[in-house]
Design a protein around this motif. Structure first.
Motif, PDB file in Angstrom:
ATOM      1  N   CYS A 224       5.063  -3.507   6.515  1.00 30.25           N
ATOM      2  CA  CYS A 224       3.705  -2.988   6.799  1.00 30.25           C
ATOM      3  C   CYS A 224       3.517  -2.517   8.249  1.00 30.25           C
TER       4      CYS A 224
ATOM      5  N   CYS B 193      -2.350   1.264   6.442  1.00 32.09           N
ATOM      6  CA  CYS B 193      -2.259   1.172   4.988  1.00 32.09           C
ATOM      7  C   CYS B 193      -3.093   2.206   4.245  1.00 32.09           C
TER       8      CYS B 193
ATOM      9  N   SER C 290      -7.067   0.244   0.792  1.00 33.67           N
ATOM     10  CA  SER C 290      -5.935   1.140   0.561  1.00 33.67           C
ATOM     11  C   SER C 290      -5.496   1.063  -0.892  1.00 33.67           C
TER      12      SER C 290
ATOM     13  N   MET D 190      -6.341  -4.086  -1.193  1.00 33.66           N
ATOM     14  CA  MET D 190      -5.349  -3.158  -1.753  1.00 33.66           C
ATOM     15  C   MET D 190      -5.628  -3.026  -3.242  1.00 33.66           C
TER      16      MET D 190
ATOM     17  N   GLY E  92      -1.653  -4.613   4.310  1.00 36.34           N
ATOM     18  CA  GLY E  92      -2.972  -4.083   3.977  1.00 36.34           C
ATOM     19  C   GLY E  92      -3.917  -3.996   5.155  1.00 36.34           C
TER      20      GLY E  92
ATOM     21  N   SER F 294       0.830  -1.208   0.000  1.00 36.75           N
ATOM     22  CA  SER F 294       0.000   0.000   0.000  1.00 36.75           C
ATOM     23  C   SER F 294       0.860   1.251   0.000  1.00 36.75           C
ATOM     24  N   CYS F 295       1.937   1.207   0.768  1.00 37.00           N
ATOM     25  CA  CYS F 295       2.814   2.375   0.824  1.00 37.00           C
ATOM     26  C   CYS F 295       3.602   2.519  -0.470  1.00 37.00           C
TER      27      CYS F 295
END
Ligand SMILES: Cc1cc2nc3c(=O)[nH]c(=O)nc-3n(C[C@H](O)[C@H](O)[C@H](O)COP(=O)(O)O)c2cc1C
Ligand code: SF4
Lengths: 204, 463
Positions: free
Chosen positions: A123, A127, B257, B334, B100, A86-87
């Motif tokens: 993580c 997120c 996300s 995600m 996530g 997600s990042c």
């Protein structure tokens, strides 16, 4: 460098007393040692071993499994930039590159003034707020290059001392079990059903 | 208002029932005072007025599916403990770290008393003599909030000796980790709580219910699972199952996300809310960012095989999602838009699992590392078509037989349902392969182009 000081030794014994087996207190005690010194020294681990009834090798074996324990000094501020999906989708590669440039160190490095260590992390359970990073495990959400620069300035000048303690200190509130309210650890040799469980209902 | 400064990511737009997030809109939701003012610890009083067996039956009747990933009903799990073996323990799994996933941290930071009350209800129902609340190490705020809540609750008589003047007595000990994803696996959590390296135990036994902490019967439950219990005790299982569907009752917390307009954490109605609702709905994420197209999404945390637009209308329901080739896991979606470089995106997950392998099983330790290296090579534009075949070969050594995947009309593929076979002790090995397999199966052309053209593209292409 050091064994537990008197205050921490008292705290360590209190923590050990909460578990049916002393060895369960290994990780909390390692955190306490890291809080005292900023990292884990051989002497501190030997003291933990002594207290929990394990060998120093066993304690090192446990400690080395976990990312948060550092065996060498790190900067006063450990900066962890998340690089998981997600990042990454939110631009963490760019943030990391910016951080390397601003701090003048590569991932894994510590600045010459001993203030910052930069790491790439996994993580961080935030997120939806990508890209994320942590300073001494305090979350910083939706980071931008500008926010990063400001944060570094604030940390340098001590403006964040109130909410971000030096590396090693995690929570500033500890659990306290008042003696008169404590049940004590559920001893392994106490084989009976707990008082509130009628015998006929055993097994649920 | 729909989002709150003190609850980063949480969004409660729309008219949805709230079971676990009912206090998130209150700035002081984590204090004992606010908790008591909003009905807190009343459920515990209800529970203590009934027999433990009645409380257990109520929870069984609610069919609370475990929210940690496996989806096993809590009441049934509690029933797996052998009769007459004591002491029994509860370990609360607050190790949230599946890529996530973002919900347990919020529950611990914003409503720690709800979690404490849920843990007490569990302990009362099945005679658990001590509770260990294991919080992930990298969450100091959660630790501070839970510690403060416990300190308050002890003094007020809700935790400890003779709770509320009854013969129900239990300590809740706050414990914390030190950074290792695999420790979230329940038997690794127990090893870690015993002061050891967090390595998953060999199965069987499949559950630690019989042989867990110190070899004693042990229940491991997720933070969200336990946070449901106060509501269930206060309102009854019958009310609970009126929300959601028969197979997936109640609500669930889901984090969405990635490339959506409005990423967020939502409490959704279980079983009926679809992925389309979540990604495109006005009350949820409001579509893909910048009006872009959806390319793929991970429906259930980094370990889950990927879906594409073809699966958008599936509801958040375990059996249906399993039949479609993936899993719901820990409530984490995600989203990748059409600008996403698929091999590079897969690498961010495979790298995670390779890095987090505890090293006990050769296929995971070696396979994960190799998958990461080979995929990195492909992403860097230095790969060959032999590398693609090699990744599949490595995958087969971790998961023999067909690996689950979604259907794809573009490639004329039917779905291969969940689960897979595995040669490893836990799911970390297969999880390293899942993103690679999904990416190769659903987007073979991106790999073909990569090994042909050998070009390099950044992880996130232009917005
Ligand atoms: C590699 C791995 C990591 C896991 N991480 C977590 C976690 O962080 N939190 C969690 O609650 N469950 C996690 N689980 C699931 C736990 O093993 C266990 O099923 C769960 O905590 C049981 O609680 P529940 O029945 O209430 O869901 C993980 C499982 C695996 C295989
Ligand atoms: S699959 Fe990987 S993480 Fe899980 S027990 Fe085996 S080596 Fe460890």
């Amino acid at each position: 460098m050091s064994r537990f000081n008197d205050d921490n030794l008292r705290l360590a014994k209190e923590i050990i007393g909460r578990y049916p087996k002393a060895r369960s207190a290994t990780i909390p005690l390692l955190h306490l040692a890291q809080q005292q010194e900023g990292h884990l020294s051989d002497e501190a681990m030997a003291h933990v071993a002594e207290l929990v009834g394990a060998t120093p090798a066993e304690v090192l074996g446990t400690a080395s499994f976990y990312e948060m324990f550092k065996f060498e000094p790190v900067g006063r501020y450990l900066i962890n930039i998340c690089g998981t999906m997600s990042c990454a989708l939110g631009g963490s590669d760019e943030l990391l590159a910016h951080a390397e440039k601003v701090l003048g160190v590569k991932v894994g490095g510590t600045t010459a003034d001993g203030l910052f260590t930069l790491e790439r992390a996994e993580c961080q359970a935030a997120c939806t707020e990508a890209p994320n990073m942590q300073v001494n495990y305090r979350h910083c959400h939706r980071m931008t290059n500008e926010l990063f620069d400001r944060l570094v300035d604030d940390l340098r000048s001590g403006r964040r001392d109130g909410d971000i303690p030096a590396h090693g200190t995690l929570a500033r509130v500890r659990q306290q079990i008042p003696a008169e309210r404590a049940v004590g650890p559920a001893a392994l040799d106490d084989r009976g059903a707990p008082a509130w469980l009628p015998a006929k209902e055993v097994g649920g | 208002m729909s989002s709150y400064r003190w609850a980063a990511g949480y969004i409660d737009d729309g008219d949805r029932p709230k079971i676990v997030t009912s206090r998130f809109h209150l700035e002081d939701s984590y204090t004992l005072e606010r908790y008591l003012a909003t009905g807190g610890y009343q459920a515990l009083r209800h529970a203590l007025a009934r027999t433990p067996a009645e409380v257990h039956d109520e929870v069984r009747g609610a069919t609370v599916l475990g929210r940690g990933g496996a989806g096993f009903p809590a009441g049934t799990k509690w029933g797996l403990m052998p009769a007459d073996k004591y002491p029994r323990y509860l370990v609360v799994n607050g190790d949230e770290s599946e890529p996530g996933t973002y919900k347990d941290r919020l529950l611990m930071e914003l409503d720690p008393h709800q979690l404490i009350e849920g843990s007490l209800i569990a302990a009362y129902a099945v005679g658990l003599a001590q509770v260990f609340l294991y919080i992930r190490g990298e969450m100091p705020l959660a630790h501070e909030r839970v510690a403060t809540a416990l300190n308050e609750a002890y003094v007020a008589g809700y935790v400890g000796k003779n709770i509320l003047g009854t013969d129900f007595s239990v300590d809740i000990v706050l414990h914390w980790g030190a950074g290792a994803y695999v420790v979230g696996e329940e038997t690794a959590l127990i090893e870690s709580l015993e002061g050891k390296r967090g390595e998953p135990r060999l199965k069987p036994p499949y559950f630690p219910a019989a042989i867990g902490l110190y070899g004693q019967p042990t229940i491991v439950n997720n933070v969200e699972t336990l946070s449901n219990l106060p509501w269930i005790m206060a309102n009854g299982a019958a009310e609970y199952v009126r929300i959601g569907t028969e197979t997936s009752p109640g609500t669930r917390m889901v984090a969405v996300s990635g490339h959506v307009e409005r990423p967020g954490v939502f409490e959704i109605v279980n079983g009926t809310t679809t992925f389309r609702d979540l990604i495109y709905g006005d009350d949820f994420c409001r579509g893909i960012r910048n009006g872009n197209q959806l390319k793929a999404f991970v429906p259930g945390g980094g370990s889950a095989p990927w879906f594409t637009a073809e699966q958008l209308d599936l509801p958040f329901e375990g059996k249906l999602v399993g039949a479609a080739g993936s899993m719901l896991g820990s409530g984490a979606i995600m989203v990748m838009d059409h600008t996403t470089d698929i091999p590079a995106a897969a690498l961010t997950l495979t790298r995670f699992y390779a890095h987090e392998s505890c090293g006990q099983c050769t296929p995971c330790r070696e396979g994960g590392t190799w998958l990461e290296r080979v995929l990195q090579r492909v992403v860097d534009g230095r790969g060959t078509s032999a590398d693609l075949a090699q990744m599949k070969e490595i995958g087969t050594s971790i998961c023999p037989g067909e690996f689950p995947h979604a259907s794809s009309s573009r490639h004329g593929l039917d779905a291969t349902p969940f689960p897979y076979k595995m040669t490893t002790i836990c799911f970390v090995g297969p999880s390293a392969y899942a993103p690679v397999h999904s990416a190769l199966t659903l987007f073979p052309e991106e790999f073909a182009a990569r090994v042909r053209d050998r070009v390099q593209i950044p992880v996130t292409a232009v917005q």
